[in-house]
Design an enzyme around this catalytic site. Sequence first.
Site, short mmCIF file in Angstrom:
data_model
loop_
_atom_site.label_atom_id
_atom_site.label_comp_id
_atom_site.label_asym_id
_atom_site.label_seq_id
_atom_site.Cartn_x
_atom_site.Cartn_y
_atom_site.Cartn_z
N ALA A 65 21.08 0.25 4.17
CA ALA A 65 21.82 -0.95 3.38
C ALA A 65 20.31 -1.82 2.99
O ALA A 65 19.50 -1.57 3.69
CB ALA A 65 22.71 -1.33 4.27
N GLY A 110 22.13 2.69 7.35
CA GLY A 110 23.18 3.24 6.25
C GLY A 110 22.91 4.61 5.64
O GLY A 110 23.84 5.38 5.33
N GLU A 113 23.59 7.00 8.33
CA GLU A 113 25.11 7.05 8.38
C GLU A 113 25.79 7.84 7.33
O GLU A 113 26.62 8.25 7.33
CB GLU A 113 25.72 5.52 8.45
CG GLU A 113 25.32 4.79 9.79
CD GLU A 113 25.64 3.37 9.63
OE1 GLU A 113 24.93 2.67 8.93
OE2 GLU A 113 26.33 2.95 10.44
N GLU A 133 19.43 -1.27 13.22
CA GLU A 133 20.16 -2.30 13.00
C GLU A 133 20.13 -3.31 13.82
O GLU A 133 19.92 -4.44 13.57
CB GLU A 133 21.60 -2.02 12.71
CG GLU A 133 22.14 -1.37 11.53
CD GLU A 133 22.08 0.36 11.31
OE1 GLU A 133 21.31 0.84 12.29
OE2 GLU A 133 22.75 0.45 10.66
N1 CO8 Z 1 16.45 -2.56 2.35
C1 CO8 Z 1 15.79 -3.19 1.18
N2 CO8 Z 1 14.41 -2.80 0.84
C2 CO8 Z 1 13.95 -1.86 1.70
C3 CO8 Z 1 14.79 -1.33 2.71
C4 CO8 Z 1 15.85 -1.46 2.95
N3 CO8 Z 1 16.59 -0.97 3.89
N4 CO8 Z 1 13.84 -0.27 3.23
C5 CO8 Z 1 12.66 -0.35 2.45
N5 CO8 Z 1 12.48 -1.37 1.84
C6 CO8 Z 1 11.70 -1.76 0.57
C7 CO8 Z 1 10.56 -2.41 1.11
O1 CO8 Z 1 11.06 -3.91 1.08
C8 CO8 Z 1 9.39 -2.23 0.22
O2 CO8 Z 1 9.85 -3.19 -0.87
P1 CO8 Z 1 8.44 -3.83 -1.58
O3 CO8 Z 1 7.41 -2.74 -2.15
O4 CO8 Z 1 8.91 -4.63 -2.67
O5 CO8 Z 1 7.88 -4.53 -0.59
C9 CO8 Z 1 9.77 -0.74 -0.25
O6 CO8 Z 1 11.12 -0.46 0.21
C10 CO8 Z 1 8.86 0.16 0.42
O7 CO8 Z 1 8.99 0.01 1.88
P2 CO8 Z 1 7.64 -0.22 2.85
O8 CO8 Z 1 6.41 -1.00 2.27
O9 CO8 Z 1 8.30 -0.97 4.03
O10 CO8 Z 1 7.21 1.09 3.17
P3 CO8 Z 1 6.62 1.74 4.74
O11 CO8 Z 1 6.32 3.36 4.43
O12 CO8 Z 1 5.69 0.83 4.90
O13 CO8 Z 1 7.83 1.75 5.72
C11 CO8 Z 1 10.17 1.95 6.85
C12 CO8 Z 1 8.98 2.39 5.76
C13 CO8 Z 1 9.71 2.20 8.13
C14 CO8 Z 1 11.16 2.80 6.47
C15 CO8 Z 1 10.32 0.54 6.46
O14 CO8 Z 1 10.36 0.49 4.86
C16 CO8 Z 1 11.52 0.04 6.92
O15 CO8 Z 1 11.53 -0.33 8.11
N6 CO8 Z 1 12.70 -0.14 6.12
C17 CO8 Z 1 13.85 -0.81 6.79
C18 CO8 Z 1 14.79 0.36 7.39
C19 CO8 Z 1 16.00 -0.29 8.01
O16 CO8 Z 1 15.84 -1.38 9.03
N7 CO8 Z 1 16.98 0.13 7.61
C20 CO8 Z 1 18.18 -0.27 8.20
C21 CO8 Z 1 18.89 -1.55 7.22
S1 CO8 Z 1 20.43 -2.11 8.01
C22 CO8 Z 1 21.79 -0.77 7.53
O17 CO8 Z 1 21.37 -0.03 7.14
C23 CO8 Z 1 22.99 -1.44 8.05
C24 CO8 Z 1 24.17 -0.46 7.42
C25 CO8 Z 1 25.58 -1.11 7.42
C26 CO8 Z 1 25.43 -2.82 7.28
C27 CO8 Z 1 26.58 -3.33 6.94
C28 CO8 Z 1 26.37 -4.63 7.04
C29 CO8 Z 1 27.48 -5.44 6.01
#
Ligand code: CO8
Length: 259
Positions: A65, A110, A113, A133
Amino acid sequence: MVYENLIYEKQGHVALITLNRPKALNALNDVLLTELADAVEMVAADEDVRVAVITGAGKAFAAGADIDYMKDFNPIQAQSYMEQGQGLYRRIEKVRKPFIAAINGFALGGGCELTLACDIRIASTKAKIGLPEVGLGIFPGFGGTQRMPRLIGDGLAKELIFTTRQVNGQEAKEMGLVNQVVEPEELINTAMAMANVIASKAPIAVGLAKDTINRGRQVDIDDAMSIEAANDCLAFSTEDQKEGMHAFVEKRSPVFKNK
Ligand code: CO8
């Protein structure tokens, strides 16, 4: 509908849906979820489409998400977003056509999921699958707390959810989290080949089998058997059942018409 963040292609009887917001690692914001919901309805409505494959553009399947989108949500906004995600994933389970997740890279939160809501998962060796999460102060809310334990058992699911540990394709295969793990360059071909095998079978029967498995899971064994009996008897009302069995007796290949 013209998509901003998604590519929808048809190859024969298979729809290939590519999540296409690679700069944000295909994070599932409102736009992408809305477009995916539209694509799922196209799959459901198109008689020509028998199977769908979902994959991601770039290095992620979907990194979850959209954290930026939801970071300042109040509980009401969170509920609305959760209902959007949960509703879409439940719809994928209810459409009587198989969905295959071709997991090309990160499938987190997500994104993971979403793969769990699909019927079959095929991972590339580059896949990284996890539920991060609790590291963000929430816990899986697009169905992960329910589907992950059903797939791999409570113990392993709790480990993945509580620790947020990511597993690669091989480990995911060993856990039963994915059906197959293949080299990245083989991923789409493998998924499409499986989709084409499924598409060559009687489509209504495949759809009824999916419905029977999914609904049977929710009820006791006697009710599940009743669902099986009702659905399998319904298959006898199809032209494809007559074709399938007559073709067998006549020692020829069946030609199924989805009727
Ligand atoms: N949301 C928003 N932006 C994201 C997300 C995300 N989940 N994942 C990556 N991005 C963006 C980064 O912010 C970055 O943007 P920018 O270039 O503008 O800074 C771009 O994508 C590239 O990402 P990274 O630079 O971080 O890339 P890396 O290769 O260094 O890292 C990772 C890759 C390890 C995947 C890292 O991006 C990461 O940890 N991402 C987040 C993963 C995460 O925590 N996902 C779970 C999110 S919560 C969720 O899914 C809950 C579901 C249901 C919730 C319902 C609630 C209401």
